[in-house]
Design an enzyme around this catalytic site. Structure first.
Site, PDB file in Angstrom:
ATOM      1  N   VAL A 159      47.950 -68.594 -14.380  1.00 49.52           N
ATOM      2  CA  VAL A 159      49.018 -68.052 -15.216  1.00 49.52           C
ATOM      3  C   VAL A 159      49.378 -66.629 -14.796  1.00 49.52           C
ATOM      4  O   VAL A 159      50.553 -66.240 -14.796  1.00 49.52           O
ATOM      5  CB  VAL A 159      48.617 -68.098 -16.705  1.00 49.52           C
ATOM      6  N   GLU A 160      48.379 -65.841 -14.413  1.00 46.43           N
ATOM      7  CA  GLU A 160      48.629 -64.438 -14.077  1.00 46.43           C
ATOM      8  C   GLU A 160      49.365 -64.263 -12.754  1.00 46.43           C
ATOM      9  O   GLU A 160      50.252 -63.408 -12.649  1.00 46.43           O
ATOM     10  CB  GLU A 160      47.304 -63.655 -14.034  1.00 46.43           C
ATOM     11  N   SER A 161      49.000 -65.027 -11.731  1.00 44.85           N
ATOM     12  CA  SER A 161      49.586 -64.766 -10.418  1.00 44.85           C
ATOM     13  C   SER A 161      49.862 -66.024  -9.608  1.00 44.85           C
ATOM     14  O   SER A 161      50.065 -65.938  -8.397  1.00 44.85           O
ATOM     15  CB  SER A 161      48.680 -63.842  -9.602  1.00 44.85           C
TER      16      SER A 161
END
Length: 427
Positions: A159-161
């Site tokens: 989700v972050e990167s």
């Protein structure tokens, strides 16, 4: 210990009169020369606009460089070495693009189901399963050490990167310096900039390799510098905490963050539930699973998880899916305090592990409110006596509480979910 004669804040607010005069004189002289030799050209509004823009740009950049010199002295007084300051600040630029992004507020806000469609897409699930297989030994070692499931660690990464494929190529130092000088949250950015310098000073990463988002979040799982200082871990025992290039460090740091945020080993994040027809959606407190069961809350699959303290949430109101969420959901919220984010991480982790996804349907026919719509909604609620505070276009807890009260008074289900039809009732 000496102190700065002029604080970065004072330079930010007031600028430097000396710098303004110094930088404007050449432009004024050029303008005068243009007037003397070519008055017809000087009369052009377009040229005057260009001169004004150049003057403003020179003043902005000149004041930024003066602010940076002052901050450099301040950082030196805080113990940052001259070698680190040279590597960090020599040639550092003001980034106009960072300010554009900082001040940009999209008019349209994505509905939670649109966010989940992207965050938990079939491609991201397949890539997550591949990454987990590729780094299974490392992920399981971190699960053993910190109690955080391997699939949750990988889901945060996804989700972050997007598993490291998009953690940003902005210089963290340039982003934070620009925001500290000219951003909306200057005090916060100054603190993060100093933390970034300490990280470089300790040898975790070289200044030129410190990359991330425009807002200063860094590496595969997007730690801001202060979070890096607090939670980053050397997972591969090479003496550095490298969340840019070392997957063991990335996974260890992410798991440590969640463990320190209150993750409880062996517990699920929560479960999808069905609510009884007479459920009181105005409830916002936490209860035990037994108390929720006594109200008729039932798991969509299997039994309710056993929680001493859990909330029931309906992110899209009474017409959408419902969930019971426990302490581990709250730990994910510590990473990013948005229900849509926490639900994305939780359901992506379930999918990576091969568990079923959300069964109930989202109300996809509901058009999301724009920021202007939300501001109007807040203004109307305030005018009707449901004090929700400043009309800022953000659906925070005060706005939801006021909306629930309005719904209750109107004989509607008080689920706090803002819709176009509710906005029309308030107009």
């Amino acid at each position: 210990m000496s102190t700065m004669t002029s604080s970065p804040e004072s330079l930010t607010r007031n600028g430097s009169l000396r710098a303004r005069r110094h930088l404007l004189w050449p432009l004024l002289a050029a303008a005068a020369a243009t007037t003397f030799y070519a008055p017809a050209v000087m009369a052009s509004p377009q040229l005057m606009t260009e001169v004004d823009a150049r003057a403003a740009e020179e003043v902005r950049y000149g004041n930024f460089n003066e602010w940076l010199r002052e901050f450099r002295r301040y950082a030196a007084n805080q113990g940052i070495s001259e070698a680190t300051l040279a590597s960090a600040f020599d040639g550092l630029r003001y980034r106009e693009r960072v300010i554009e992004l900082d001040r940009y507020q999209p008019e349209f806000v994505r509905a939670i189901w649109q966010y989940l469609d992207s965050a938990v897409s079939s491609t991201r699930v397949a890539n997550g399963q591949e990454k987990l297989a590729q780094h299974r030994d490392t992920a399981q070692a971190m699960q053993q050490r910190y109690g955080v499931p391997a699939e949750i660690i990988v889901a945060i990464w996804g989700v972050e990167s997007n598993y490291g494929s998009n953690f940003g190529d902005f210089s963290t130092l340039e982003s934070l310096a620009t925001l500290a000088y000219d951003g909306r949250r200057r005090e916060f950015a100054r603190g993060e900039l100093l933390a970034a310098l300490r990280i470089i000073d300790q040898g975790d990463i070289a200044a030129e390799q410190m990359k991330g988002s425009w807002a200063g979040a860094m590496g595969h799982t997007q730690f801001i510098p202060s979070s890096f200082e607090a939670y980053a871990v050397d997972g591969d025992d090479d003496g550095r905490r490298d969340i840019w290039g070392s997957i063991p460090d990335v996974m260890a740091s992410t798991a440590n963050y969640l463990a320190r945020a209150g993750w409880q080993a062996g517990q699920p994040w929560g479960a999808e539930v069905r609510l009884p027809d007479d459920f009181d959606y105005a409830q916002t407190d936490r209860k035990s699973s037994a108390d929720w069961a006594a109200q008729g809350v039932r798991a969509v699959r299997g039994e309710l998880p056993t929680f001493d303290s859990a909330a029931v949430i309906v992110p899209a109101g009474a017409s959408g899916p419902a969930f019971i969420v426990g302490p581990n959901f709250r730990a994910i919220l510590r990473y990013n305090n948005a229900t849509s984010y926490a639900l994305a991480v939780a359901t992506l982790a379930d999918a990576i592990a091969g568990r079923d996804g959300i069964a109930q349907s989202w109300p996809r026919d509901e058009a999301p409110l724009t920021r202007d719509d939300v501001r109007t909604l807040q203004q109307r609620l305030n005018e009707a006596g449901y004090g929700v505070g400043t009309a800022d276009g953000i659906m925070g807890p005060n706005t939801q509480a006021g909306l629930r009260a309005f719904q209750r008074d109107q004989g509607l289900v008080p689920d706090g979910f803002a819709t176009q039809s509710l906005l029309e009732r308030l107009r």
